[in-house]
Design a protein around this motif. Structure first.
Motif, PDB file in Angstrom:
ATOM      1  N   VAL A  12      38.397 -50.210 -60.472  1.00  0.00           N
ATOM      2  CA  VAL A  12      39.764 -50.233 -61.009  1.00  0.00           C
ATOM      3  C   VAL A  12      40.717 -49.572 -60.013  1.00  0.00           C
ATOM      4  N   ASP A  13      40.318 -48.436 -59.465  1.00  0.00           N
ATOM      5  CA  ASP A  13      41.157 -47.735 -58.494  1.00  0.00           C
ATOM      6  C   ASP A  13      41.389 -48.580 -57.239  1.00  0.00           C
ATOM      7  N   ALA A  14      40.343 -49.254 -56.765  1.00  0.00           N
ATOM      8  CA  ALA A  14      40.482 -50.111 -55.582  1.00  0.00           C
ATOM      9  C   ALA A  14      41.432 -51.277 -55.857  1.00  0.00           C
ATOM     10  N   CYS A  15      41.329 -51.870 -57.039  1.00  0.00           N
ATOM     11  CA  CYS A  15      42.236 -52.971 -57.403  1.00  0.00           C
ATOM     12  C   CYS A  15      43.673 -52.473 -57.504  1.00  0.00           C
ATOM     13  N   ARG A  16      43.854 -51.305 -58.100  1.00  0.00           N
ATOM     14  CA  ARG A  16      45.192 -50.729 -58.205  1.00  0.00           C
ATOM     15  C   ARG A  16      45.775 -50.468 -56.812  1.00  0.00           C
ATOM     16  N   ARG A  17      44.959 -49.935 -55.901  1.00  0.00           N
ATOM     17  CA  ARG A  17      45.434 -49.692 -54.529  1.00  0.00           C
ATOM     18  C   ARG A  17      45.825 -50.996 -53.843  1.00  0.00           C
ATOM     19  N   GLU A  18      45.032 -52.043 -54.036  1.00  0.00           N
ATOM     20  CA  GLU A  18      45.326 -53.331 -53.409  1.00  0.00           C
ATOM     21  C   GLU A  18      46.638 -53.903 -53.943  1.00  0.00           C
ATOM     22  N   ILE A  19      46.849 -53.826 -55.234  1.00  0.00           N
ATOM     23  CA  ILE A  19      48.092 -54.317 -55.839  1.00  0.00           C
ATOM     24  C   ILE A  19      49.271 -53.488 -55.333  1.00  0.00           C
ATOM     25  N   THR A  20      49.111 -52.179 -55.293  1.00  0.00           N
ATOM     26  CA  THR A  20      50.172 -51.285 -54.800  1.00  0.00           C
ATOM     27  C   THR A  20      50.497 -51.587 -53.342  1.00  0.00           C
ATOM     28  N   ALA A  21      49.483 -51.847 -52.526  1.00  0.00           N
ATOM     29  CA  ALA A  21      49.711 -52.171 -51.118  1.00  0.00           C
ATOM     30  C   ALA A  21      50.529 -53.451 -50.979  1.00  0.00           C
ATOM     31  N   GLN A  22      50.278 -54.426 -51.834  1.00  0.00           N
ATOM     32  CA  GLN A  22      51.053 -55.663 -51.762  1.00  0.00           C
ATOM     33  C   GLN A  22      52.500 -55.449 -52.204  1.00  0.00           C
ATOM     34  N   VAL A  23      52.703 -54.630 -53.230  1.00  0.00           N
ATOM     35  CA  VAL A  23      54.082 -54.303 -53.641  1.00  0.00           C
ATOM     36  C   VAL A  23      54.791 -53.576 -52.514  1.00  0.00           C
ATOM     37  N   PHE A  42      56.495 -64.354 -55.339  1.00  0.00           N
ATOM     38  CA  PHE A  42      55.570 -63.302 -54.919  1.00  0.00           C
ATOM     39  C   PHE A  42      54.965 -62.592 -56.128  1.00  0.00           C
ATOM     40  N   PHE A  43      55.806 -62.157 -57.060  1.00  0.00           N
ATOM     41  CA  PHE A  43      55.294 -61.380 -58.185  1.00  0.00           C
ATOM     42  C   PHE A  43      54.574 -62.241 -59.224  1.00  0.00           C
ATOM     43  N   ASN A  44      54.944 -63.496 -59.368  1.00  0.00           N
ATOM     44  CA  ASN A  44      54.147 -64.396 -60.211  1.00  0.00           C
ATOM     45  C   ASN A  44      52.734 -64.521 -59.640  1.00  0.00           C
ATOM     46  N   ASN A  45      52.651 -64.702 -58.332  1.00  0.00           N
ATOM     47  CA  ASN A  45      51.338 -64.825 -57.694  1.00  0.00           C
ATOM     48  C   ASN A  45      50.561 -63.515 -57.728  1.00  0.00           C
ATOM     49  N   LEU A  46      51.256 -62.393 -57.629  1.00  0.00           N
ATOM     50  CA  LEU A  46      50.577 -61.106 -57.697  1.00  0.00           C
ATOM     51  C   LEU A  46      50.013 -60.873 -59.108  1.00  0.00           C
ATOM     52  N   LEU A  47      50.703 -61.355 -60.121  1.00  0.00           N
ATOM     53  CA  LEU A  47      50.171 -61.267 -61.481  1.00  0.00           C
ATOM     54  C   LEU A  47      48.885 -62.088 -61.606  1.00  0.00           C
ATOM     55  N   LEU A  48      48.853 -63.259 -60.982  1.00  0.00           N
ATOM     56  CA  LEU A  48      47.622 -64.063 -60.985  1.00  0.00           C
ATOM     57  C   LEU A  48      46.480 -63.310 -60.308  1.00  0.00           C
ATOM     58  N   ARG A  49      46.784 -62.633 -59.243  1.00  0.00           N
ATOM     59  CA  ARG A  49      45.760 -61.846 -58.534  1.00  0.00           C
ATOM     60  C   ARG A  49      45.255 -60.714 -59.418  1.00  0.00           C
ATOM     61  N   LEU A  50      46.169 -60.033 -60.094  1.00  0.00           N
ATOM     62  CA  LEU A  50      45.783 -58.964 -61.012  1.00  0.00           C
ATOM     63  C   LEU A  50      44.850 -59.498 -62.094  1.00  0.00           C
ATOM     64  N   GLU A  51      45.226 -60.595 -62.719  1.00  0.00           N
ATOM     65  CA  GLU A  51      44.385 -61.203 -63.757  1.00  0.00           C
ATOM     66  C   GLU A  51      43.021 -61.580 -63.193  1.00  0.00           C
ATOM     67  N   HIS A  52      42.998 -62.133 -61.992  1.00  0.00           N
ATOM     68  CA  HIS A  52      41.736 -62.581 -61.409  1.00  0.00           C
ATOM     69  C   HIS A  52      40.750 -61.426 -61.208  1.00  0.00           C
ATOM     70  N   HIS A  53      41.246 -60.256 -60.845  1.00  0.00           N
ATOM     71  CA  HIS A  53      40.359 -59.102 -60.647  1.00  0.00           C
ATOM     72  C   HIS A  53      39.562 -58.769 -61.902  1.00  0.00           C
ATOM     73  N   PHE A  54      40.113 -59.069 -63.078  1.00  0.00           N
ATOM     74  CA  PHE A  54      39.491 -58.653 -64.331  1.00  0.00           C
ATOM     75  C   PHE A  54      39.320 -59.828 -65.300  1.00  0.00           C
TER      76      PHE A  54
END
Length: 132
Positions: A12-23, A42-54
């Motif tokens: 979870v922490d690694a995913c959060r860091r990856e999302i934060t790095a993209q922001v 960008f943010f629509n696609n980042l939401l897809l990435r977030l969903e994909h992680h979990f």
């Protein structure tokens, strides 16, 4: 992949860091008009990435009461399968009045940075409460 009932805190922490790095990378682009036009994509696609992680989280633990995990699930499916227009999931009771984004069925989905940050913060909090 089997359904997930638990995620290690390190994941979870690694995913959060990856999302934060993209922001953070998005923020380096500045505020030119082209950046403003690019922001929802960008943010629509980042939401897809977030969903994909979990994506394999079990619905039993996630529940179906319109929580942030549900909201991310429905927004992601709407982006992928409903032409970027907010749709529904008949199994989820998502109420626009109590949701983070306040999107109603039929609304176009065009996330801005503040929208994404609010929803992703609520998502991670709910995820950690239920799956860590």
């Amino acid at each position: 992949m089997l359904a997930m009932n638990r995620y290690p805190q390190e994941y979870v922490d690694a995913c959060r860091r990856e999302i934060t790095a993209q922001v953070d990378a998005f923020r380096t682009l500045g505020s030119a008009p082209t950046v403003h036009d690019f922001e929802p994509m960008f943010f629509n696609n980042l939401l897809l990435r977030l969903e994909h992680h979990f994506v394999h989280r079990t619905r039993t633990l996630e529940k179906k009461d319109g929580n942030p995990l549900n909201e991310v699930r429905v927004v992601a499916m709407s982006l992928l399968s409903n032409g970027g227009v907010m749709g529904t999931d008949k199994a989820i009771r998502l109420d626009p009045a109590t949701s983070v984004l306040k999107l109603r069925v039929g609304d176009p989905i065009a996330l801005r940075e503040a929208d994404f940050l609010a929803l992703s913060a609520a998502f991670f909090a709910d995820l950690e409460a239920k799956f860590v």
